[in-house]
Write an enzyme that holds these catalytic residues in place. Structure first.
Site, PDB file in Angstrom:
ATOM      1  CB  ILE A 140      -5.116   3.110  -1.396  1.00  0.00           C
ATOM      2  CG1 ILE A 140      -6.300   3.684  -0.600  1.00  0.00           C
ATOM      3  CG2 ILE A 140      -5.547   2.703  -2.797  1.00  0.00           C
ATOM      4  CD1 ILE A 140      -6.876   4.949  -1.185  1.00  0.00           C
ATOM      5  CB  THR A 198      -0.930   0.016   1.231  1.00  0.00           C
ATOM      6  OG1 THR A 198      -0.139   0.086   2.419  1.00  0.00           O
ATOM      7  CG2 THR A 198      -1.822  -1.210   1.264  1.00  0.00           C
ATOM      8  CG  ASP A 199      -1.255   4.853  -1.200  1.00  0.00           C
ATOM      9  OD1 ASP A 199      -1.868   4.583  -0.140  1.00  0.00           O
ATOM     10  OD2 ASP A 199      -1.822   5.328  -2.197  1.00  0.00           O
ATOM     11  CB  ALA A 200       1.340   7.490   2.770  1.00  0.00           C
TER      12      ALA A 200
END
Length: 136
Positions: A21, A16-18
């Site tokens: 997601i 995931t990103d920050a």
């Protein structure tokens, strides 16, 4: 074997990103893993294809459509099906699902190549398994 191969997958923090997601490029990794597991269900693996038949898969084209994002800890399923076989090309349709909801669709065009990276037709043993799986 006919129909659809399904591979379960959980989304980890590293995917995931920050914002929690799934980062878009990771869907291609998920699809690659699913294709590898699909190949294993057919009785083949990548090193074995190269050793036994002198061939390996390469991705010629990949078209991903991102519909809905997956999130941290989601339990996903990646489905793989043979769309068609055309000479040296094998077209697969893949979909990443959360339950029955489509998140990402991936149309992949694979080409088998020899050790010199020249396109070759699938070996008869592989082709005989793939052709009945192709959609009419």
């Amino acid at each position: 074997m006919t129909g659809v191969h399904a591979m379960p997958l959980r989304v980890y923090y590293e995917d995931t990103d920050a914002g929690g997601i799934v980062y878009h490029a990771n869907y291609l990794r998920f699809a690659e893993r699913a294709r590898t597991e699909w190949l294993r269900t057919l009785g083949f693996d990548h090193p074995g294809l190269l050793e036994t038949f002198g061939v390996m898969f390469t991705v010629r084209r990949c078209d991903a459509v991102f519909l809905v994002p997956a999130r941290l800890d989601d339990e996903l399923r990646v489905e793989t099906r043979v769309a068609r076989i055309e000479g040296v090309r094998i077209h697969l349709d893949q979909v990443v699902l959360l339950g029955e909801r489509r998140l990402v669709t991936v149309a992949v065009e694979l080409v088998l190549v020899d050790r010199r990276v020249r396109p070759v037709r699938p070996p008869a043993a592989l082709r005989s398994l793939l052709e009945p799986m192709a959609e009419p």
